[in-house]
Design an enzyme around this catalytic site. Structure first.
Site, PDB file in Angstrom:
ATOM      1  N   ASP A  60      -0.720   5.559  -0.084  1.00  0.00           N
ATOM      2  CA  ASP A  60      -0.424   4.919   1.204  1.00  0.00           C
ATOM      3  C   ASP A  60      -1.130   5.613   2.366  1.00  0.00           C
ATOM      4  O   ASP A  60      -1.685   6.704   2.224  1.00  0.00           O
ATOM      5  CB  ASP A  60       1.099   4.944   1.417  1.00  0.00           C
ATOM      6  CG  ASP A  60       1.516   4.067   2.591  1.00  0.00           C
ATOM      7  OD1 ASP A  60       0.763   3.138   2.942  1.00  0.00           O
ATOM      8  OD2 ASP A  60       2.590   4.325   3.175  1.00  0.00           O
ATOM      9  N   ASP A 116       2.428  -3.658   5.211  1.00  0.00           N
ATOM     10  CA  ASP A 116       3.712  -3.776   5.913  1.00  0.00           C
ATOM     11  C   ASP A 116       3.867  -5.152   6.548  1.00  0.00           C
ATOM     12  O   ASP A 116       3.462  -5.370   7.689  1.00  0.00           O
ATOM     13  CB  ASP A 116       3.803  -2.712   7.016  1.00  0.00           C
ATOM     14  CG  ASP A 116       3.877  -1.319   6.438  1.00  0.00           C
ATOM     15  OD1 ASP A 116       4.076  -1.192   5.218  1.00  0.00           O
ATOM     16  OD2 ASP A 116       3.721  -0.364   7.212  1.00  0.00           O
ATOM     17  N   GLU A 134      -5.867   4.147   5.409  1.00  0.00           N
ATOM     18  CA  GLU A 134      -6.927   3.435   6.165  1.00  0.00           C
ATOM     19  C   GLU A 134      -7.946   4.420   6.721  1.00  0.00           C
ATOM     20  O   GLU A 134      -9.114   4.012   6.815  1.00  0.00           O
ATOM     21  CB  GLU A 134      -6.279   2.606   7.277  1.00  0.00           C
ATOM     22  CG  GLU A 134      -5.428   1.459   6.784  1.00  0.00           C
ATOM     23  CD  GLU A 134      -4.122   1.905   6.125  1.00  0.00           C
ATOM     24  OE1 GLU A 134      -3.589   2.958   6.526  1.00  0.00           O
ATOM     25  OE2 GLU A 134      -3.660   1.208   5.206  1.00  0.00           O
TER      26      GLU A 134
HETATM   27  C1  GLC Z   1       4.014   2.823   5.349  1.00  0.00           C
HETATM   28  C2  GLC Z   1       3.992   1.985   4.074  1.00  0.00           C
HETATM   29  C3  GLC Z   1       5.392   1.602   3.702  1.00  0.00           C
HETATM   30  C4  GLC Z   1       6.239   2.854   3.545  1.00  0.00           C
HETATM   31  C5  GLC Z   1       6.201   3.683   4.804  1.00  0.00           C
HETATM   32  C6  GLC Z   1       6.887   5.020   4.639  1.00  0.00           C
HETATM   33  O1  GLC Z   1       4.434   2.079   6.429  1.00  0.00           O
HETATM   34  O2  GLC Z   1       3.173   0.868   4.218  1.00  0.00           O
HETATM   35  O3  GLC Z   1       5.396   0.836   2.523  1.00  0.00           O
HETATM   36  O4  GLC Z   1       7.553   2.494   3.250  1.00  0.00           O
HETATM   37  O5  GLC Z   1       4.851   3.940   5.171  1.00  0.00           O
HETATM   38  O6  GLC Z   1       6.282   5.761   3.638  1.00  0.00           O
END
Ligand code: GLC
Length: 691
Positions: free
Chosen positions: A309, A422, A312
């Protein structure tokens, strides 16, 4: 046929796996213009031309009429007006009166796609840096263009079969007992479940590759217990490494010079969840090897799945950005803050996140030379996925890893899946989920799905139910929600039994869905296609934006409106409606080609099977390994016999022996009776409707 044209000094992005000679003639279809280092490619658009592609992006299946920008962005509130999402998939397919053609812009920097936005009759694609390869794809059909393109970029990633099981996730599961409780609640109610994810809360102070020893005192024991209950555990790994002296990941990265640096040689620091963080230079092979190897202790503790995650990369602020914002605040402290100052103050803080200034502040090292991040921004997430996939394969050689990522670039489709980032608990995002499936499949991302129920905002019981009804068909089926939002596990809702029944359909369809997924990877095909791909001469089909073809034989058409008890559906040919309530409770309704209003109670959802096709369903199961695919029920509408093939294997070897995995199901129709045979399986044809 594909031809390659180079501009400036293209980077080796890794998107393409077949090296083509560079053509020296004029680029077909486009007028090319140079403006400083920018290069633009313009093509006229006929009144009714359509444009498909762009993978994961906002707006329609037909992309015409809007402006898009390839710039991987952490934007949790992606509304229609946005130009960028988490991924950059620079493929366009043009379809018009004179035929079809495609273009892939292999450029890791910012590219804008003005597709009839500034001028309704013109598409202009602009590379901001001008260093790129353009691949022009010629063919006769849209699906033909996709197959050519996919051959160029290499075979899609396949998850293990259990990756098609239901995944329950939430940002906020903070302890072992949280996870155990969620699993227990599912199992007690017989709600199918295969995987539970661990979001950042499992970590110690948001440090990658650590876990909190107080809240997870016996990680290996917990994972083993859950595995005994047929549940896998899937932790998150973030791109930013916390600045934490003493932490092995931070220390090793610093000692070996693995983190991105600024022009003055200092390591770049940007804030993410842990506060100050540093960013591994994933574009370097040695850094990927190191980072991939960091997954090992988690994997040796029993973890079998990973989600990557914030890659980007998301940067909440840099020290420079924060200082500039404070300075602005100081400047205005004594003033009467009126209109312009008010906006300037607000923007100083609001625009601190993911700022272009920050993306210009740090460098990668490519072939021994520094390259400013913004020139190659869109590769960062893809290279993190590559690191993770390599790390997982090293620990479990010969096995397919389960890995998916938020940010991606074409090329990452070979290493892992993507989830659609998200979203929000909005009906519009349910529909966007469907639309993105089409684009993602064109670009090779087959293992994909969205946060069912919505990530941000509070979901509602009807939204979650309807979203699960779409999720039944998406290879990645995960319910995930943000911290602070309403609890969103199925069992929290009054109508949880309806939701559970939806999951029974998912599990019964997994043999079919898995087969279609592997076939799509093996044949460079799309599992989900816009109707325009299958019925190019049918104007109504071409303009359909809320239905998709699934595999060879099916079409999906989810309900995506609040309080709706049905929807309009367009059938481009005669099809059998399967109106599901559960895997054992459904109606079969032969329907004629044309426009229909379809009634669908809240607990009902449709699958359409093209006349002449059948699809197999297995019996109920609460986890993937319990699915009995040796006994199949066929659903379909026939007037004469047919043959279908079903692919199956052990579900985890990374070498796919496609031919060996195929079972032929022979369906015969004689004197008004239908009978089916398949070697090694019992096939029940009593649900096949005859003309
Ligand atoms: C980012 C991710 C999401 C996750 C959050 C906390 O926003 O896209 O899926 O729950 O981070 O880790």
């Amino acid at each position: 046929m594909i031809r390659r044209y180079d501009f400036g000094h293209p980077y080796d992005t890794g998107a393409v796996v077949r090296q083509l000679p560079v053509c020296e003639d004029r680029v077909p279809h486009f007028a090319v213009a140079q403006d400083g280092c920018r290069v633009s490619f313009s093509a006229p658009l006929g009144e009714n031309d359509m444009i498909f592609g762009l993978g994961e992006s906002v707006r329609g299946i037909n992309k015409r009429g809007h402006l898009y920008r390839a710039w991987n962005s952490d934007d949790f509130s992606h509304t229609e007006n946005k130009a960028s999402l988490y991924a950059s998939h620079n493929l366009l397919l043009f379809s018009g009166k004179t035929g079809v053609f495609g273009a892939y812009f292999d450029d890791p920097g910012a590219v804008t796609f003005d597709l009839g936005y500034t001028r309704g009759d013109e598409a202009v694609i602009t590379s901001e840096n001008g260093d790129l390869s353009v691949y022009i794809i010629e063919g006769d059909t849209l699906i033909g263009l996709v197959r050519e393109f996919r051959h160029l970029i290499g075979r899609s990633y396949l998850p293990p079969k259990w990756g098609l099981g239901y995944i329950q996730s939430r940002w906020g599961y903070a302890s072992e007992s949280d996870l155990r409780t969620v699993v227990k609640e599912h199992r007690e109610r017989h709600i199918p479940l295969d995987t539970i994810s661990m979001d950042i809360d499992y970590m110690e102070e948001y440090k990658d590759f650590t876990w909190n020893r107080e809240t997870f005192p016996d990680m290996a024991g917990m994972i083993a217990d859950l595995k005994a209950d047929h549940i896998r555990v899937m932790p998150i790994i973030d791109a930013g490494v916390k600045v934490a002296p003493g932490d092995p990941t931070y220390e090793e990265g610093m000692a070996n010079d693995y983190f991105c640096r600024k022009e003055n040689g200092d390591v770049f620091i940007g804030a993410v969840w842990p506060g100050r963080a540093v960013f591994p230079d994933f574009l370097r092979e040695d850094v990927r090897r190191w980072f991939g190897d960091k997954y090992r202790p988690l994997l040796e503790t029993g973890v079998e799945a990973i989600w990557n995650d914030m890659n980007e990369p998301a940067i909440f602020y840099s020290e420079e950005g924060l200082a500039a914002a404070y300075q602005k605040a100081d400047e205005l402290r004594e003033k009467n803050i009126a209109i312009h100052d008010y906006f300037a103050l607000k923007d100083a803080f609001a625009n601190m996140s993911n700022s272009m200034d920050d993306y210009r502040r740090f460098f990668h090292v490519i072939d021994g030379k520094p390259v400013r991040h913004d020139k190659v921004h869109n590769l960062f997430g893809a290279m993190m996925t590559k690191a993770g996939a390599q790390g997982m394969k090293a620990v479990r050689p010969g096995k397919r890893p389960l890995i998916f990522s938020r940010a991606s670039f074409i090329g990452a489709h070979r290493d892992g899946g993507v989830w659609q980032g998200d979203n929000n608990a909005w009906w519009g995002h349910l529909l966007l989920n469907l639309k993105e499936l089409a684009g993602l499949n064109m670009c090779g991302f087959l293992y994909t799905g969205a946060d069912l129920g919505g990530f941000g905002c509070n979901t509602t019981e009807d939204l979650l139910l309807r979203w699960l009804q779409l999720g039944v068909f998406t290879p990645l089926m995960r319910n995930h929600a943000a911290d602070g939002t309403r609890d969103q596990e199925i069992y929290r809702f009054r109508n949880w039994e309806d939701m559970r029944d939806v999951l029974t359909v998912r599990y019964a369809l997994i043999p079919y869905l898995y087969s279609e997924l592997v076939k799509a990877a093996e044949k460079n095909d799309m599992m989900f296609r816009p109707l325009a791909f299958d019925y190019p001469r049918d104007e109504d089909a071409c303009r359909t934006e809320d239905q998709l073809m699934l595999g060879d034989g099916c079409m999906i058409a989810p309900v995506y409106e609040q309080n709706a008890r049905g929807r309009h559906v367009y059938l481009p040919e005669d099809m059998l409606l399967v109106r599901f309530r559960s895997s054992t409770d459904y109606d079969l309704v032969p329907m004629q080609k044309g426009h229909h209003w379809l009634r669908l109670q809240l607990n009902e959802f449709p699958l359409f099977i093209r006349k002449g096709h059948v699809i197999p369903m297995a019996g109920a199961a609460e986890y993937v390994e319990a699915i009995d695919a040796s006994a199949l029920t066929l659903l379909g509408w026939l007037d004469h016999g047919t043959v279908i093939t079903l692919y199956d294997d052990d579900g985890e070897s990374d070498v796919i022996d496609f031919q060996a995995g195929l079972t032929v199901i022979d369906v015969q129709v004689k004197d008004g009776v239908v009978a089916a045979r398949a070697e090694g399986r019992t096939v029940d044809a009593s649900r096949v409707v005859l003309d």
